[in-house]
Structure formats: C-alpha cells, structure tokens
Design a protein around this motif. Structure first.
Motif, short mmCIF file in Angstrom:
data_model
loop_
_atom_site.label_atom_id
_atom_site.label_comp_id
_atom_site.label_asym_id
_atom_site.label_seq_id
_atom_site.Cartn_x
_atom_site.Cartn_y
_atom_site.Cartn_z
N VAL A 2 -6.77 -11.41 -2.99
CA VAL A 2 -8.02 -10.56 -3.06
C VAL A 2 -7.99 -9.26 -1.94
CG1 VAL A 2 -10.34 -10.37 -2.92
CG2 VAL A 2 -9.39 -12.19 -4.01
N GLU A 3 -7.38 -9.58 -0.79
CA GLU A 3 -7.35 -8.54 -0.01
C GLU A 3 -6.19 -7.48 -0.31
OE1 GLU A 3 -8.58 -10.91 4.04
OE2 GLU A 3 -6.61 -10.55 3.67
N LEU A 4 -5.17 -7.93 -0.86
CA LEU A 4 -4.18 -6.99 -1.32
C LEU A 4 -4.62 -5.98 -2.44
CD1 LEU A 4 -1.39 -5.92 -1.15
CD2 LEU A 4 -0.71 -7.81 -2.82
N ILE A 5 -5.54 -6.60 -3.50
CA ILE A 5 -6.03 -5.88 -4.47
C ILE A 5 -6.93 -4.73 -4.11
CG2 ILE A 5 -7.72 -5.97 -6.37
CD1 ILE A 5 -6.60 -8.86 -7.12
N ASP A 6 -7.74 -5.06 -2.75
CA ASP A 6 -8.48 -4.44 -2.50
C ASP A 6 -7.93 -3.08 -1.71
OD1 ASP A 6 -10.88 -5.74 -3.23
OD2 ASP A 6 -11.20 -6.51 -1.55
N ASP A 7 -6.82 -3.61 -0.81
CA ASP A 7 -6.03 -2.70 0.12
C ASP A 7 -5.52 -1.54 -0.95
OD1 ASP A 7 -7.10 -3.81 2.26
OD2 ASP A 7 -5.05 -4.78 2.71
N VAL A 8 -4.73 -1.93 -2.11
CA VAL A 8 -4.12 -1.25 -2.90
C VAL A 8 -4.94 -0.23 -3.81
CG1 VAL A 8 -2.65 -0.91 -5.12
CG2 VAL A 8 -2.13 -2.84 -3.22
N ARG A 9 -6.24 -0.81 -4.06
CA ARG A 9 -7.02 0.11 -4.80
C ARG A 9 -7.77 1.08 -4.12
NH1 ARG A 9 -7.67 1.51 -9.52
NH2 ARG A 9 -8.24 -0.44 -10.38
N ASP A 10 -7.80 0.85 -2.66
CA ASP A 10 -8.40 1.94 -1.76
C ASP A 10 -7.27 2.98 -1.83
OD1 ASP A 10 -10.68 0.49 -1.19
OD2 ASP A 10 -9.95 -0.19 0.68
N VAL A 57 0.85 -1.32 0.10
CA VAL A 57 -0.13 0.09 0.03
C VAL A 57 0.83 1.17 0.00
CG1 VAL A 57 -1.41 1.43 1.42
CG2 VAL A 57 -1.93 -1.12 1.08
N GLN A 58 1.95 1.26 1.00
CA GLN A 58 2.77 2.34 0.79
C GLN A 58 3.63 2.64 -0.47
OE1 GLN A 58 3.36 5.06 3.33
NE2 GLN A 58 4.04 5.53 1.30
N SER A 59 4.01 1.44 -1.09
CA SER A 59 4.61 1.44 -2.43
C SER A 59 3.68 2.05 -3.27
CB SER A 59 5.26 0.15 -2.61
OG SER A 59 5.81 0.15 -3.77
N ALA A 60 2.53 1.55 -3.23
CA ALA A 60 1.51 2.22 -4.28
C ALA A 60 1.29 3.57 -4.31
CB ALA A 60 0.18 1.35 -4.07
N ARG A 61 1.39 4.10 -2.89
CA ARG A 61 1.31 5.84 -2.88
C ARG A 61 2.44 6.00 -3.37
NH1 ARG A 61 -0.79 4.40 3.01
NH2 ARG A 61 -3.07 4.52 2.56
N VAL A 78 -5.08 3.97 -3.89
CA VAL A 78 -4.68 4.64 -5.02
C VAL A 78 -6.04 5.33 -5.85
CG1 VAL A 78 -2.73 3.24 -5.39
CG2 VAL A 78 -4.42 2.76 -6.77
N GLY A 79 -6.93 4.96 -5.26
CA GLY A 79 -8.14 5.56 -6.21
C GLY A 79 -8.38 4.74 -7.63
N GLU A 80 -9.48 5.55 -8.25
CA GLU A 80 -10.03 4.77 -9.44
C GLU A 80 -9.19 5.11 -10.52
OE1 GLU A 80 -12.38 2.32 -9.34
OE2 GLU A 80 -12.45 2.44 -7.23
N GLN A 81 -8.54 6.11 -10.61
CA GLN A 81 -7.95 6.57 -11.99
C GLN A 81 -6.66 5.95 -12.24
OE1 GLN A 81 -9.40 9.13 -13.63
NE2 GLN A 81 -11.01 8.66 -12.22
#
Length: 373
Positions: free
Chosen positions: A214-222, A163-167, A224-227
């Motif tokens: 699945v949990e990881l996908i949900d967390d990363v999407r939350d 999640v932090q890396s995604a940010r 970074v948002g939808e864009q």
C-alpha cells in the motif's frame, strides 16, 4: 460476427485510457537485454511485433527498478538508470505507433534473485531461501542463497528505487506501470505469511503484511500523477512454489482485494494456472471473481485463457475486464488479428520456445524465452 468476437474486440477502459480491444500481452521473462540491463534491438523487435499483431496493450517483462538488490536474472531488462530509460523510449514509441498501450512491469526479485549485475547478495522481508532450486532455463543453477532481512532503512531504499524507476517510465513514454506483487517476488514475499516473519509493522497480521504494498502504491502514484495507468499483479502461486494458496482462502482474498481497492491502482492483474477454476478450493470463487467483487477495480485475468471462446466467456460472465495471454502470444504474436479474421491459432510448443538465450538465434525471434503465465 460471432458473439465472442464482439466481446473480445469491444473497447475497454482503464482509468482515462481507452484500449482498442480486450487482449493484453502478459509479462514474460526475456533475459535478452545487455548485461547491464539495457534493452537492445532484439528486445525492440520482440515487443513491436505484438503491437503489429493487434494487441491493445503490451506489458514488458519483469523489469528491475534499481541498481541495488532488485535484479532477478542475468540479462534481465532494467529501468533503473537514464541509459535504460533512453533505450526503452524508441521501443515504447514504436509499440504506441501501432495503436497499442505500453505498460512496464516493475519487479523486485527479493529473495528469489538468481542473477544480479550489481550485488552478490539478495534481500527479503526476513531471512528466506526459496524452496526449489534456481531456474536453469533462466541461467541459474543450484539452490538459491539465503536472503538477508531488509532493515527499515533498506525498505525505504526499495521504495525510493521504485519511485525513481516510475519517473524513468514517464520520461520513456510508457502509458502505465504495473507493480509485480505476484509469483514469489519481493512484494509477494511481504504478503506471504510463510516468508514474511517480521515482528514490526510490516509483519504479522495480513493487514501489516499488506502495508509495504500500500505504501509503495501511494509513493509511486505521487511520483507519476493521475494520468499514467498504475496497476498491480497478484497471485497465490509462486515461481518456486506453484501449489501455495492463501491460508485464509476467500477471507484472505476479501482483505487483500478490499485493501487494494482503496488504493489508487487503476487495475489488478491476476496470475493463475487456470483463471477459470475455483481459486480457494472446491465451490469457491475464481481469483478474478474475488478481485472484482472486493476491489471494484478493472481486472485483467491471466492463466489458460488462450481459447478465444473461453476468454470471451470469462469477460461476459463479469469475472474479468481484459485477458492477458503469454504462451499463446509467443506462438501467435498476431493473436488478435488472427481471431478477428477467424484464422486458426498455432499451438504453443514449449520444446521449441523454452530455450536459453545462448541458443536462440536472431531468425528464431518468434520463439523467445518465456516464463509461466
């Protein structure tokens, strides 16, 4: 213009992003960053040349997301610190300046780690030792150590790292993120019944083994948002076990891809030796066909698709929406431009390209180290 050229140079869409053609540079192990994972000028020039060559999107090498257990190779690029993000920003900027999208592949090596700047041990869903020795061309030697089992708290730490890396990916300007769920790395280790021996909600049934993904996908999407594009790479084969197949064949594929289809990923990227061959035995669907049928997501096919006519037919048959090429891109960083101009493509020469970093000089930048497609 020939039909295959029309197909390959038709615009494509992933989520709200328009890709100018169907050519994507596949992720390839580089081991050319600084010791602490900071990408350098050599890495910068490596990626920019693909954008100049006409690719619609450029995927990074597997990039580690945290300063704990995720790193897989010495001199592997990271996106785990502000310093990493700041170093990636000008690379992303210059790739995008040439009209290509830039996607970072976030990879946790798990038990398949053979070099880590931060830790001397490795982790996996349960105690695990890869069946083959370390990959010498990436600086490894001898057998892998036995990875220790992740606790539930450590599983949460792994998610937090992604999640932090995604940010950081957002701050660096990347257009997308791909979660590396293929080739025997950590996400794939959770999915694999011959590696994941857990007895809690993350092990056992295929549905449980998909839970972490699945949990990881949900967390990363939350985060970074939808864009931002968000995708996942899936394979059966592993870097240390190239013959592995899902034991349930097409039935497993239906569960896996149907489950991923219900998540917020924008694309699924398949890694295979030959994307055009049956994926589950004689007379079965290809991996891409199964992913397309059961997920309903845009599909990126990868594996022996360097011939433009083969690649175009793969798309025209409805098996894939995009093609990712790796070895062919190394031999021809300007593959799309060459195909568009009907120029011949050079053959990939593993003997000249598969060289350890220490033996690759700056003037040989067009011959970098790579992993399998």
């Amino acid at each position: 213009m020939q039909r295959y050229e029309d197909t390959l140079f038709d615009q494509g869409h992933i989520s709200n992003h328009i890709l100018k053609n169907r050519y994507i540079v596949g992720p390839m192990t580089r081991v050319s960053s600084e010791a602490d994972g900071t990408p350098n000028e050599r890495v910068h020039r490596y990626y920019e040349r693909f954008a100049k060559g006409g690719f619609a999107a450029v995927m990074t090498e597997g990039t580690y997301p945290d300063t704990m257990y995720s790193q897989g190779y010495e001199n592997q690029a990271g996106l785990a610190t502000e310093k990493h993000a700041e170093a990636w920003a000008p690379i992303v900027r210059d790739v995008k300046a040439h009209g290509a999208k830039m996607i970072v592949q976030l990879m946790h090596a798990g038990g398949q780690s053979q070099g880590n700047y931060y830790k001397d041990t490795s982790v996996a869903p349960s105690p695990f030792q890869p069946p083959k020795p370390m990959v010498e061309v990436y600086g490894g030697q001898g057998d892998f150590p036995v990875a220790k089992e992740l606790t539930k708290d450590e599983i949460e730490d792994v998610k937090d790292g992604f999640v932090q890396s995604a940010r950081y990916a957002v701050s660096a300007g990347f257009d997308g993120i791909e979660l590396h769920g293929a080739n025997g790395y950590l996400l794939d280790q959770f999915l694999s019944e011959n590696i994941n021996k857990r007895e809690d909600e993350y092990g056992g049934s295929i549905e449980n083994r998909l839970r972490f993904l699945v949990e990881l996908i949900d967390d990363v999407r939350d985060a970074v948002g939808e864009q931002m594009m968000l995708g996942i790479r899936i394979s059966q084969l592993k870097a240390t076990n190239g013959t592995y197949k899902w034991p349930g064949g097409e039935k497993d594929a239906e569960v896996i891809f149907s489950t991923l289809g219900k998540t917020s990923v924008d694309f699924i990227h398949l890694s295979d030796d030959d994307a055009t061959t049956p994926g589950f035995g004689e007379g079965t669907m290809t991996m891409a066909e199964a992913a397309k049928k059961y997920s309903g997501k845009p599909i990126i096919g990868c594996g022996n698709l360097s011939d433009p006519e083969v690649a175009a037919q793969f798309i025209s048959d409805g098996q894939s929406d995009f093609v990712a090429i790796a070895r062919q891109a190394l031999a021809n960083p300007d593959t799309p431009n060459r195909v568009l101009e009907n120029k011949p493509l050079d053959d990939f020469d593993a003997g000249s390209i598969m060289k350890p970093k220490a033996y690759v000089k700056d003037h040989e930048l067009d011959q970098p180290l790579t992993e399998n497609e």
